[in-house]
Design a protein around this motif. Sequence first.
Motif, PDB file in Angstrom:
ATOM      1  N   LEU A 170       0.850  -1.177   0.000  1.00 52.71           N
ATOM      2  CA  LEU A 170       0.000   0.000   0.000  1.00 52.71           C
ATOM      3  C   LEU A 170       0.897   1.242   0.000  1.00 52.71           C
ATOM      4  CD1 LEU A 170      -3.125   0.402   0.182  1.00 52.71           C
ATOM      5  CD2 LEU A 170      -2.771   0.994   2.570  1.00 52.71           C
ATOM      6  N   PRO A 171       0.625   2.206  -0.888  1.00 53.08           N
ATOM      7  CA  PRO A 171       1.439   3.420  -0.881  1.00 53.08           C
ATOM      8  C   PRO A 171       1.478   4.061   0.511  1.00 53.08           C
ATOM      9  CG  PRO A 171       0.061   3.363  -2.844  1.00 53.08           C
ATOM     10  CD  PRO A 171      -0.366   2.212  -1.973  1.00 53.08           C
ATOM     11  N   ASP A 172       2.622   4.617   0.866  1.00 52.61           N
ATOM     12  CA  ASP A 172       2.826   5.148   2.216  1.00 52.61           C
ATOM     13  C   ASP A 172       1.751   6.127   2.649  1.00 52.61           C
ATOM     14  OD1 ASP A 172       5.091   3.633   2.194  1.00 52.61           O
ATOM     15  OD2 ASP A 172       6.503   5.299   2.154  1.00 52.61           O
ATOM     16  N   GLU A 173       1.333   7.006   1.758  1.00 52.81           N
ATOM     17  CA  GLU A 173       0.397   8.066   2.161  1.00 52.81           C
ATOM     18  C   GLU A 173      -0.950   7.528   2.613  1.00 52.81           C
ATOM     19  OE1 GLU A 173      -1.625  10.604  -0.717  1.00 52.81           O
ATOM     20  OE2 GLU A 173      -0.599   9.537  -2.338  1.00 52.81           O
ATOM     21  N   PHE A 174      -1.276   6.296   2.198  1.00 53.56           N
ATOM     22  CA  PHE A 174      -2.584   5.741   2.549  1.00 53.56           C
ATOM     23  C   PHE A 174      -2.541   4.850   3.786  1.00 53.56           C
ATOM     24  CE2 PHE A 174      -2.886   6.153  -2.207  1.00 53.56           C
ATOM     25  CZ  PHE A 174      -3.633   7.310  -2.180  1.00 53.56           C
ATOM     26  N   ARG A 175      -1.349   4.466   4.236  1.00 52.01           N
ATOM     27  CA  ARG A 175      -1.262   3.529   5.357  1.00 52.01           C
ATOM     28  C   ARG A 175      -1.814   4.126   6.647  1.00 52.01           C
ATOM     29  NH1 ARG A 175       4.620   0.497   4.306  1.00 52.01           N
ATOM     30  NH2 ARG A 175       4.317   0.287   2.053  1.00 52.01           N
ATOM     31  N   THR A 176      -1.681   5.414   6.798  1.00 48.34           N
ATOM     32  CA  THR A 176      -2.216   6.051   8.005  1.00 48.34           C
ATOM     33  C   THR A 176      -3.684   6.432   7.845  1.00 48.34           C
ATOM     34  OG1 THR A 176      -1.432   8.205   7.223  1.00 48.34           O
ATOM     35  CG2 THR A 176       0.030   6.963   8.682  1.00 48.34           C
ATOM     36  N   LYS A 177      -4.235   6.194   6.648  1.00 50.11           N
ATOM     37  CA  LYS A 177      -5.619   6.602   6.376  1.00 50.11           C
ATOM     38  C   LYS A 177      -6.624   5.466   6.537  1.00 50.11           C
ATOM     39  CE  LYS A 177      -4.407  10.753   4.742  1.00 50.11           C
ATOM     40  NZ  LYS A 177      -4.767  12.020   5.423  1.00 50.11           N
ATOM     41  N   ILE A 178      -6.180   4.224   6.355  1.00 48.63           N
ATOM     42  CA  ILE A 178      -7.183   3.155   6.321  1.00 48.63           C
ATOM     43  C   ILE A 178      -7.596   2.679   7.713  1.00 48.63           C
ATOM     44  CG2 ILE A 178      -6.281   2.407   4.087  1.00 48.63           C
ATOM     45  CD1 ILE A 178      -5.397  -0.191   5.423  1.00 48.63           C
ATOM     46  N   GLY A 179      -6.839   3.085   8.740  1.00 47.59           N
ATOM     47  CA  GLY A 179      -7.241   2.725  10.098  1.00 47.59           C
ATOM     48  C   GLY A 179      -7.286   1.221  10.279  1.00 47.59           C
ATOM     49  N   ASN A 180      -8.430   0.720  10.756  1.00 48.98           N
ATOM     50  CA  ASN A 180      -8.560  -0.728  10.960  1.00 48.98           C
ATOM     51  C   ASN A 180      -9.484  -1.366   9.927  1.00 48.98           C
ATOM     52  OD1 ASN A 180     -10.972   0.361  11.988  1.00 48.98           O
ATOM     53  ND2 ASN A 180     -11.210  -1.293  13.464  1.00 48.98           N
ATOM     54  N   ARG A 181      -9.633  -0.705   8.770  1.00 47.50           N
ATOM     55  CA  ARG A 181     -10.465  -1.262   7.707  1.00 47.50           C
ATOM     56  C   ARG A 181      -9.739  -2.433   7.035  1.00 47.50           C
ATOM     57  NH1 ARG A 181     -10.453   4.290   7.098  1.00 47.50           N
ATOM     58  NH2 ARG A 181     -12.445   5.411   7.257  1.00 47.50           N
ATOM     59  N   LEU A 182     -10.413  -3.555   6.973  1.00 50.76           N
ATOM     60  CA  LEU A 182      -9.855  -4.732   6.307  1.00 50.76           C
ATOM     61  C   LEU A 182     -10.323  -4.841   4.866  1.00 50.76           C
ATOM     62  CD1 LEU A 182     -10.342  -7.355   9.157  1.00 50.76           C
ATOM     63  CD2 LEU A 182      -8.220  -6.184   8.524  1.00 50.76           C
ATOM     64  N   TYR A 183     -11.531  -4.356   4.627  1.00 53.45           N
ATOM     65  CA  TYR A 183     -12.102  -4.416   3.284  1.00 53.45           C
ATOM     66  C   TYR A 183     -13.158  -3.334   3.162  1.00 53.45           C
ATOM     67  CZ  TYR A 183     -14.581  -6.152  -0.851  1.00 53.45           C
ATOM     68  OH  TYR A 183     -15.167  -6.257  -2.087  1.00 53.45           O
ATOM     69  N   GLY A 184     -12.986  -2.466   2.168  1.00 53.70           N
ATOM     70  CA  GLY A 184     -14.002  -1.460   1.893  1.00 53.70           C
ATOM     71  C   GLY A 184     -13.951  -0.277   2.832  1.00 53.70           C
ATOM     72  N   CYS A 185     -14.843   0.670   2.573  1.00 53.08           N
ATOM     73  CA  CYS A 185     -14.939   1.893   3.377  1.00 53.08           C
ATOM     74  C   CYS A 185     -16.363   2.408   3.311  1.00 53.08           C
ATOM     75  CB  CYS A 185     -13.962   2.938   2.841  1.00 53.08           C
ATOM     76  SG  CYS A 185     -13.992   4.520   3.728  1.00 53.08           S
ATOM     77  N   ASP A 186     -16.907   2.799   4.444  1.00 53.70           N
ATOM     78  CA  ASP A 186     -18.284   3.283   4.518  1.00 53.70           C
ATOM     79  C   ASP A 186     -18.385   4.784   4.813  1.00 53.70           C
ATOM     80  OD1 ASP A 186     -19.801   0.897   4.082  1.00 53.70           O
ATOM     81  OD2 ASP A 186     -19.222   0.207   6.071  1.00 53.70           O
ATOM     82  N   THR A 187     -17.266   5.483   4.883  1.00 50.82           N
ATOM     83  CA  THR A 187     -17.287   6.860   5.378  1.00 50.82           C
ATOM     84  C   THR A 187     -18.232   7.758   4.596  1.00 50.82           C
ATOM     85  OG1 THR A 187     -15.034   6.699   6.227  1.00 50.82           O
ATOM     86  CG2 THR A 187     -15.878   8.913   5.816  1.00 50.82           C
ATOM     87  N   CYS A 188     -18.149   7.738   3.265  1.00 50.74           N
ATOM     88  CA  CYS A 188     -18.975   8.669   2.487  1.00 50.74           C
ATOM     89  C   CYS A 188     -20.457   8.330   2.575  1.00 50.74           C
ATOM     90  CB  CYS A 188     -18.515   8.725   1.034  1.00 50.74           C
ATOM     91  SG  CYS A 188     -18.768   7.200   0.102  1.00 50.74           S
ATOM     92  N   GLN A 189     -20.782   7.097   2.968  1.00 49.67           N
ATOM     93  CA  GLN A 189     -22.182   6.739   3.179  1.00 49.67           C
ATOM     94  C   GLN A 189     -22.622   7.036   4.610  1.00 49.67           C
ATOM     95  OE1 GLN A 189     -23.915   3.349   0.754  1.00 49.67           O
ATOM     96  NE2 GLN A 189     -21.937   2.474   1.322  1.00 49.67           N
ATOM     97  N   SER A 190     -21.754   6.748   5.566  1.00 46.42           N
ATOM     98  CA  SER A 190     -22.153   6.903   6.971  1.00 46.42           C
ATOM     99  C   SER A 190     -22.362   8.368   7.350  1.00 46.42           C
ATOM    100  CB  SER A 190     -21.130   6.245   7.900  1.00 46.42           C
ATOM    101  OG  SER A 190     -19.855   6.815   7.729  1.00 46.42           O
TER     102      SER A 190
END
Length: 381
Positions: free
Chosen positions: A225-245
């Motif tokens: 995973l590119p470095d800039e995103f490693r601190t962004k995904i948190g504890n997400r294992l698959y997918g992201c719900d932020t823009c929906q939640s």
Amino acid sequence: MDYDQLKQDIIEFSKEIGIDKIGFASSDPFIEMKNKLIRQQELGYQSGFEHKNIDERVDPSLIFERPRSIIAIALAYPSRMENPPRGKKGERRGLFCRASWGIDYHQLVREKLTQLAVYIQECVPETKIKSMVDTGELVDRAVAERAGIGWSGKNCSIITPEYGSYVYLGEMITNLPLEPDEPLQDQCGECTMCLDACPTGALVQAGQLNAQRCIAYLTQTKDFLPDEFRTKIGNRLYGCDTCQSVCPKNKGMDFHHHEAMEPEPEIVKPLLDPLLELSNRQFKEIFGDMSGSWRGKKPIQRNAIIALAHFKEKDSVSKLVKVMEEDVRPVIRGTAAWALGKIGGEEAKKALLQAKNKEQDVSVLNEIEKGLQFFHKENEA
């Protein structure tokens, strides 16, 4: 043939078999969507998971002989689980997005489309039908929007008045001249909450997604995973719900209409440490029925390692050291090395220094150096 009555019969049958919403659209080419897809391609915003032929994605006549109409369906899925397990020090947990709860939604939507197709062909035996879900040629969102299922939100999801954006979509092309429904008016207004909340800025503007920056896409990749995103995904294992939640249209939306969609709390919010040691067989036995397993265990394990780094979980250091030293996959070894540096401590530092002298893979050595850099920065501070 009374096609108006047939349409009403189809609607009634869809309710009987548990389809939450149905709509009807013309089979004309999706000209506006074609322009969007070309622009996405030019900007390099595609994920690479899409059907490759843009013309086939927007022109039903290229994939179906003499299409007359498209039937779109939506199934509502839950947004909350009962008694979710809570992570704590020494027992950290990861998270699968809501679209991976329960049985793989591709299977569930296909089952409904098959039931609907059988019914229609019983009513009109000469009917020709082509059904698809997600991985088909057509853009599900464009079909659903034209069919009046919902409007296309600024977060690039179809938002329905009844269920918000927590819906799975599917469609079938037919040779039946069914009257199309009216598309819904956009109801996002001036709201930009989804754009503002996107952790990586993947929503570059209303209705335009740079999939290369989207966490939902990034969690499915298999490389480092590119470095800039490693601190962004948190504890997400698959997918992201932020823009929906964060979407106001999803407030209070939580539907449990389909038992197969109900989440198993220990599976959709699993302990992280055990994920590091799963065999392929164990992974398939535990997670194989989920849509989030389609890329195999490697991305999930990589993301689990990043999640442990996110928590700075010192209790997992010994396990990460073992992964760094013994795993045969460079991406997993290297990510573990990076995570050890992020977590810190003498045990992690010692293991990284030892690994630096033994490791042969250049990509892993690069990650070991990144891990050691965290200690240098710590000393400088």
